[in-house]
Motif scaffolding. Structure first.
Motif, PDB file in Angstrom:
ATOM      1  N   ASN A  51       0.793  -1.195  -0.058  1.00  0.00           N
ATOM      2  CA  ASN A  51       0.060   0.001   0.063  1.00  0.00           C
ATOM      3  C   ASN A  51       0.860   1.247   0.059  1.00  0.00           C
ATOM      4  OD1 ASN A  51      -2.828  -0.988   0.228  1.00  0.00           O
ATOM      5  ND2 ASN A  51      -2.046  -2.007   1.973  1.00  0.00           N
ATOM      6  N   THR A  81      -4.040  -1.017   6.453  1.00  0.00           N
ATOM      7  CA  THR A  81      -5.277  -1.208   5.450  1.00  0.00           C
ATOM      8  C   THR A  81      -5.474  -2.744   5.579  1.00  0.00           C
ATOM      9  OG1 THR A  81      -4.379   0.487   3.984  1.00  0.00           O
ATOM     10  CG2 THR A  81      -6.327  -1.010   3.404  1.00  0.00           C
ATOM     11  N   SER A  83      -7.606  -6.136   4.926  1.00  0.00           N
ATOM     12  CA  SER A  83      -8.076  -6.441   3.548  1.00  0.00           C
ATOM     13  C   SER A  83      -9.708  -6.796   3.573  1.00  0.00           C
ATOM     14  CB  SER A  83      -7.388  -7.763   3.056  1.00  0.00           C
ATOM     15  OG  SER A  83      -7.612  -8.818   3.786  1.00  0.00           O
ATOM     16  N   ARG A  84     -10.271  -6.856   4.608  1.00  0.00           N
ATOM     17  CA  ARG A  84     -11.644  -7.219   4.794  1.00  0.00           C
ATOM     18  C   ARG A  84     -12.185  -6.592   6.131  1.00  0.00           C
ATOM     19  NH1 ARG A  84     -13.312 -12.251   7.161  1.00  0.00           N
ATOM     20  NH2 ARG A  84     -11.040 -13.586   7.533  1.00  0.00           N
ATOM     21  N   LEU A 119     -15.481  -0.045  -0.106  1.00  0.00           N
ATOM     22  CA  LEU A 119     -14.031  -0.310  -0.828  1.00  0.00           C
ATOM     23  C   LEU A 119     -13.313  -1.448  -0.485  1.00  0.00           C
ATOM     24  CD1 LEU A 119     -13.183   3.577  -1.312  1.00  0.00           C
ATOM     25  CD2 LEU A 119     -14.307   2.018  -2.899  1.00  0.00           C
ATOM     26  N   GLN A 120     -13.707  -1.959   0.863  1.00  0.00           N
ATOM     27  CA  GLN A 120     -12.882  -3.107   1.105  1.00  0.00           C
ATOM     28  C   GLN A 120     -14.108  -4.331   1.377  1.00  0.00           C
ATOM     29  OE1 GLN A 120      -9.964  -3.608   1.469  1.00  0.00           O
ATOM     30  NE2 GLN A 120      -8.997  -1.845   1.477  1.00  0.00           N
ATOM     31  N   ASP A 168     -19.372  -6.019  -2.855  1.00  0.00           N
ATOM     32  CA  ASP A 168     -18.335  -6.408  -1.711  1.00  0.00           C
ATOM     33  C   ASP A 168     -19.135  -6.378  -0.475  1.00  0.00           C
ATOM     34  OD1 ASP A 168     -16.016  -7.074  -3.296  1.00  0.00           O
ATOM     35  OD2 ASP A 168     -15.513  -4.856  -3.643  1.00  0.00           O
ATOM     36  N   GLY A 234     -12.681   2.170   2.906  1.00  0.00           N
ATOM     37  CA  GLY A 234     -11.234   2.434   2.427  1.00  0.00           C
ATOM     38  C   GLY A 234     -10.281   3.236   2.996  1.00  0.00           C
ATOM     39  N   GLN A 235     -10.747   3.578   4.452  1.00  0.00           N
ATOM     40  CA  GLN A 235      -9.653   4.667   5.252  1.00  0.00           C
ATOM     41  C   GLN A 235      -8.795   3.553   5.976  1.00  0.00           C
ATOM     42  OE1 GLN A 235     -10.000   7.859   5.462  1.00  0.00           O
ATOM     43  NE2 GLN A 235      -8.025   7.837   6.775  1.00  0.00           N
TER      44      GLN A 235
END
Length: 288
Positions: A51, A81, A83-84, A119-120, A168, A234-235
């Motif tokens: 990242n 970050t 991944s989920r 976003l995740q 998602d 996504g933060q």
């Protein structure tokens, strides 16, 4: 932003007929001896490499993880970050409501509401709100399911809409199991693949027991609902590079001792040492 790959760690992994982009830790070995790092910090380091964009994650951030010193007090901040995101129904429903409200706002502004998505990847397991109305009868399970769906029909209909409307975002229906059991047995990837990349599975979850998944080598821990929602959008999560405590297990449990006895003993010993805000890694012959 595009990955800067300032350490030239990008490589290709072939698995059968598939090829994946990966970020190799051994690209840093000559300069930083990353082989000495505990497993959990190797996962963090890969996360930094993958990242690195020059803003949220910089060259210096990667170096700070690679140069980790075991006895140093945490002082270096990084942006992790996951991944989920794993959610249960009490904290997850408000997050879905927020997404729906964002879509309404987008429509009011003349935009395309379908562009509002996690976003995740986010997975919501319905388990915390389940009640037991009947027990010790042959039809107890069936009756409890009927009571539950009658009690929560509107909420479940909303979540079903959310699963079909958002990309998602997945919902595990009620009466399937406890969210952490479901996470261990069905949701954990161990190695995740997405957008042509392969990388270690990581997560944050809205429950203190999220750390159960660490037993599979999946790095994850519990956070609050707002933090989980931010990660879902996504933060990156701001955190200090942690200290890592090693806990060696030897021998075997004596007859009559249970796994609960072992867990309580481990907890007691960690509390005696004031272990708070640290990663704990278990090792030794007693794990076999």
């Amino acid at each position: 932003m595009a990955n800067q790959d300032s350490f030239s760690s990008r490589a290709t992994l072939k698995s059968g007929s598939e090829s994946y982009e990966i970020f190799r830790l051994d690209a840093l070995q000559a300069g930083y001896d990353v082989a000495r790092l505990p497993y959990s910090l190797k996962v963090l380091l890969e996360n930094m490499l993958r990242n690195e964009d020059g803003e949220a994650v910089t060259h210096e951030d990667v170096e700070n993880v690679a140069r980790w010193v075991a006895r140093d007090d945490p002082s270096q901040e990084i942006a992790f970050t996951p991944s989920r995101v794993l959610m249960q129904d009490f904290t997850g429903v408000p997050a879905v409501v927020d997404l729906a409200a964002m879509r309404d706002a987008m429509a009011d502004m003349g935009g395309d509401p379908s562009r509002i998505n996690p976003l995740q990847p986010a997975e919501l397991v319905i388990d915390h709100s389940i009640q037991v109305d009947e027990f010790a009868t042959k039809l107890a399970f069936r009756h409890n399911v009927e009571f539950d769906y009658g009690r929560n029909r509107e909420r479940y209909s909303f979540l079903r809409w959310g699963q079909s409307a958002f990309d998602d975002f997945s919902v595990v229906p009620p009466n399937t199991g406890i969210c952490h059991q479901v996470n261990l047995e069905y949701l954990a990837r161990v190695v995740a693949t997405r957008d042509g990349q392969a990388f270690p599975d990581t997560l944050v979850g809205t429950d203190s027991h999220t750390t159960m998944v660490n037993g599979l080598g999946v790095l994850g821990w519990g956070v609050g609902g707002i933090e989980a929602e931010a990660a879902m959008l996504g933060q990156p999560m701001s955190m200090l590079i942690p200290q890592v405590l090693g806990f060696e297990l030897t021998g075997e449990l004596p007859e009559g001792a249970t796994a609960t006895d072992l867990v309580l003993t481990v907890t007691e010993k960690l509390r005696e040492r004031g272990v708070v805000g640290k990663f704990v890694e278990f090792y030794g012959a007693g794990l076999a």
